[in-house]
Design a protein around this motif. Structure first.
Motif, PDB file in Angstrom:
ATOM      1  N   GLY A  73       1.616   6.805  -0.673  1.00 46.88           N
ATOM      2  CA  GLY A  73       2.206   7.410  -0.088  1.00 46.88           C
ATOM      3  C   GLY A  73       2.476   7.540   2.034  1.00 46.88           C
ATOM      4  N   HIS A  74       0.710   6.973   1.441  1.00 42.76           N
ATOM      5  CA  HIS A  74       0.269   7.002   3.722  1.00 42.76           C
ATOM      6  C   HIS A  74       0.517   4.899   3.695  1.00 42.76           C
ATOM      7  N   GLY A  75       0.809   4.036   2.974  1.00 43.96           N
ATOM      8  CA  GLY A  75       1.067   2.619   3.752  1.00 43.96           C
ATOM      9  C   GLY A  75      -0.652   2.848   3.925  1.00 43.96           C
ATOM     10  N   LEU A  76      -1.469   1.397   5.338  1.00 42.32           N
ATOM     11  CA  LEU A  76      -2.176   0.948   5.279  1.00 42.32           C
ATOM     12  C   LEU A  76      -2.926   2.165   6.799  1.00 42.32           C
ATOM     13  N   ARG A  77      -3.833   2.125   6.580  1.00 42.43           N
ATOM     14  CA  ARG A  77      -4.592   3.096   7.028  1.00 42.43           C
ATOM     15  C   ARG A  77      -5.479   2.109   7.474  1.00 42.43           C
ATOM     16  N   LEU A  78      -6.271   2.076   9.253  1.00 45.88           N
ATOM     17  CA  LEU A  78      -7.126   1.475   9.426  1.00 45.88           C
ATOM     18  C   LEU A  78      -8.147   2.420   9.572  1.00 45.88           C
ATOM     19  N   ILE A  79      -9.435   2.200   9.104  1.00 48.27           N
ATOM     20  CA  ILE A  79     -11.230   2.970   9.077  1.00 48.27           C
ATOM     21  C   ILE A  79     -11.898   1.773   9.867  1.00 48.27           C
ATOM     22  N   HIS A  80     -12.097   1.038  10.403  1.00 51.39           N
ATOM     23  CA  HIS A  80     -12.678   0.395  11.694  1.00 51.39           C
ATOM     24  C   HIS A  80     -12.369  -0.677  11.931  1.00 51.39           C
ATOM     25  N   TYR A  81     -12.453  -1.768  12.961  1.00 50.22           N
ATOM     26  CA  TYR A  81     -12.401  -2.502  13.336  1.00 50.22           C
ATOM     27  C   TYR A  81     -13.412  -3.385  13.943  1.00 50.22           C
ATOM     28  N   SER A  82     -13.170  -4.429  13.616  1.00 50.65           N
ATOM     29  CA  SER A  82     -14.019  -5.109  15.259  1.00 50.65           C
ATOM     30  C   SER A  82     -13.837  -5.755  15.934  1.00 50.65           C
ATOM     31  N   TYR A  83     -14.055  -6.215  16.807  1.00 47.82           N
ATOM     32  CA  TYR A  83     -13.615  -7.293  18.369  1.00 47.82           C
ATOM     33  C   TYR A  83     -14.706  -8.092  18.598  1.00 47.82           C
ATOM     34  N   GLY A  84     -15.106  -8.226  17.485  1.00 49.81           N
ATOM     35  CA  GLY A  84     -16.379  -9.126  17.966  1.00 49.81           C
ATOM     36  C   GLY A  84     -17.984  -9.042  17.327  1.00 49.81           C
ATOM     37  N   TYR A 102     -10.145  -6.456  10.797  1.00 50.58           N
ATOM     38  CA  TYR A 102     -10.357  -5.003   9.857  1.00 50.58           C
ATOM     39  C   TYR A 102     -11.170  -4.192   8.856  1.00 50.58           C
ATOM     40  N   TRP A 103     -10.820  -3.366   8.357  1.00 54.09           N
ATOM     41  CA  TRP A 103     -10.310  -2.532   7.011  1.00 54.09           C
ATOM     42  C   TRP A 103      -9.484  -1.333   7.251  1.00 54.09           C
ATOM     43  N   TYR A 104      -8.283  -1.745   6.414  1.00 57.29           N
ATOM     44  CA  TYR A 104      -7.673  -0.548   5.359  1.00 57.29           C
ATOM     45  C   TYR A 104      -8.204   0.256   4.498  1.00 57.29           C
ATOM     46  N   ARG A 105      -7.545   0.959   4.379  1.00 54.68           N
ATOM     47  CA  ARG A 105      -7.224   1.820   2.960  1.00 54.68           C
ATOM     48  C   ARG A 105      -5.533   1.857   3.044  1.00 54.68           C
ATOM     49  N   GLN A 106      -5.630   1.285   1.469  1.00 51.73           N
ATOM     50  CA  GLN A 106      -4.235   1.748   0.877  1.00 51.73           C
ATOM     51  C   GLN A 106      -3.884   2.231  -0.178  1.00 51.73           C
ATOM     52  N   LYS A 146     -21.147  -7.470  16.483  1.00 56.85           N
ATOM     53  CA  LYS A 146     -21.784  -6.102  16.856  1.00 56.85           C
ATOM     54  C   LYS A 146     -20.734  -5.259  17.882  1.00 56.85           C
ATOM     55  N   ASP A 147     -19.446  -6.089  17.617  1.00 55.24           N
ATOM     56  CA  ASP A 147     -18.437  -4.878  18.654  1.00 55.24           C
ATOM     57  C   ASP A 147     -17.789  -4.387  17.227  1.00 55.24           C
ATOM     58  N   THR A 148     -17.501  -2.945  17.361  1.00 57.48           N
ATOM     59  CA  THR A 148     -17.082  -2.298  15.993  1.00 57.48           C
ATOM     60  C   THR A 148     -15.976  -1.239  16.634  1.00 57.48           C
ATOM     61  N   ASP A 149     -15.347  -0.408  16.287  1.00 57.32           N
ATOM     62  CA  ASP A 149     -14.617   0.665  16.792  1.00 57.32           C
ATOM     63  C   ASP A 149     -13.860   1.087  15.187  1.00 57.32           C
ATOM     64  N   LYS A 150     -14.101   2.520  15.709  1.00 57.82           N
ATOM     65  CA  LYS A 150     -13.739   3.438  14.266  1.00 57.82           C
ATOM     66  C   LYS A 150     -11.602   3.369  14.713  1.00 57.82           C
ATOM     67  N   GLY A 151     -11.440   3.415  13.245  1.00 62.72           N
ATOM     68  CA  GLY A 151      -9.208   3.653  12.960  1.00 62.72           C
ATOM     69  C   GLY A 151      -9.786   5.419  13.019  1.00 62.72           C
ATOM     70  N   GLU A 152      -9.000   5.134  12.430  1.00 63.79           N
ATOM     71  CA  GLU A 152      -7.503   6.931  12.116  1.00 63.79           C
ATOM     72  C   GLU A 152      -8.791   7.112  11.062  1.00 63.79           C
ATOM     73  N   VAL A 153      -9.051   6.968   9.716  1.00 62.36           N
ATOM     74  CA  VAL A 153      -9.910   6.996   9.208  1.00 62.36           C
ATOM     75  C   VAL A 153     -11.053   6.993   8.290  1.00 62.36           C
ATOM     76  N   SER A 154     -12.141   7.053   9.947  1.00 58.78           N
ATOM     77  CA  SER A 154     -13.040   6.619   9.815  1.00 58.78           C
ATOM     78  C   SER A 154     -14.693   7.588   8.762  1.00 58.78           C
ATOM     79  N   ASP A 155     -14.569   8.494   9.172  1.00 56.32           N
ATOM     80  CA  ASP A 155     -15.081   9.651   8.077  1.00 56.32           C
ATOM     81  C   ASP A 155     -16.172   9.234   7.148  1.00 56.32           C
ATOM     82  N   GLY A 156     -17.222   8.842   6.753  1.00 58.53           N
ATOM     83  CA  GLY A 156     -17.635   8.823   5.436  1.00 58.53           C
ATOM     84  C   GLY A 156     -17.402   7.315   5.238  1.00 58.53           C
TER      85      GLY A 156
END
Lengths: 114, 113
Positions: free
Chosen positions: A40-51, A33-37, A53-63
């Protein structure tokens, strides 16, 4: 400490330049997982991978984009850095995703976009 | 939309006090509720976790209280020490909520000697 290494630990870059952050693990965990901290926002998920070449977007993936070509490496790329992407970025790994299992975090990368 | 709401944002207590941090969630599919502790310059680390089939879990001076019907859970730190000064995050995850953890916004705890 779990075997997670983030690089670089600190970086200053200029607006509009591409930036790549690297997360390397030695635990052979499936999920990464990649988070940004931000205050006031805590930890927000950017993208994650489950294998590989397998990835998915998180809450703040734009850019942001990610790639995982090997189990042990998960790269986060800021395609064209902006000042709003100034943050502390954390990589995390997990054996079974969110299924009653611990997430282990890296030490973080402090990124400043000027 | 914040999946897990955490309060307060900051907390100051005297040594020996019992700080309490509260979290609330809406998604009833969550079935794992960990708390993470983060010291300055470090990544978060798992402190204690609970599943909804129990109402309380203790590990040393740290206790999680869980209220399934209210969809709330809280962290209590008994006999707090200056070394407990850190940021605390609650989180939630579940089998059918995606392969990810949903974090609260964090509570900055300061324990005054």
């Amino acid at each position: 400490d779990a075997g997670i290494t983030q690089s670089p630990r600190h970086k200053v870059t200029e607006t509009g330049t591409p930036v790549t952050l690297r997360c390397h693990q030695t635990e052979n965990h499936r999920y990464m997982y990649w988070y940004r901290q931000d205050p006031g926002h805590g930890l927000r998920l950017i993208h994650y991978s489950y294998g590989v070449k397998d990835t998915d977007k998180g809450e703040v993936s734009d850019g942001y984009s990610v790639s995982r070509s090997k189990t042990e490496d998960f790269l986060l790329t800021l395609e064209s850095a902006t000042s709003s992407q100034t943050s502390v970025y954390f990589c995390a790994i997990s054996h079974r995703g969110g299924l009653n299992t611990e997430a282990f975090f890296g030490q973080g990368t402090r990124l400043t976009v000027v | 939309q914040q999946q897990v709401k955490q309060s307060p944002q900051s907390l100051i207590v005297q040594k020996g006090g019992i700080p309490i941090i509260n979290c609330a969630y809406e998604n009833t599919a969550f079935d794992y509720f960990p708390w993470y502790q983060q010291f300055p310059g470090k990544g978060p680390a798992l402190l204690i976790a609970i599943r909804p089939d129990v109402s309380e879990k203790k590990e040393g001076r740290f206790t999680i209280s869980f209220n399934k019907s209210a969809k709330q859970f809280s962290l209590h730190i008994m006999d707090s020490q200056p070394g407990d000064s850190a940021t605390y995050f609650c989180a939630a995850s579940g089998m059918n909520t995606g392969n990810q953890f949903y974090f609260g916004t964090g509570t900055s705890l300061t324990v005054i000697p």
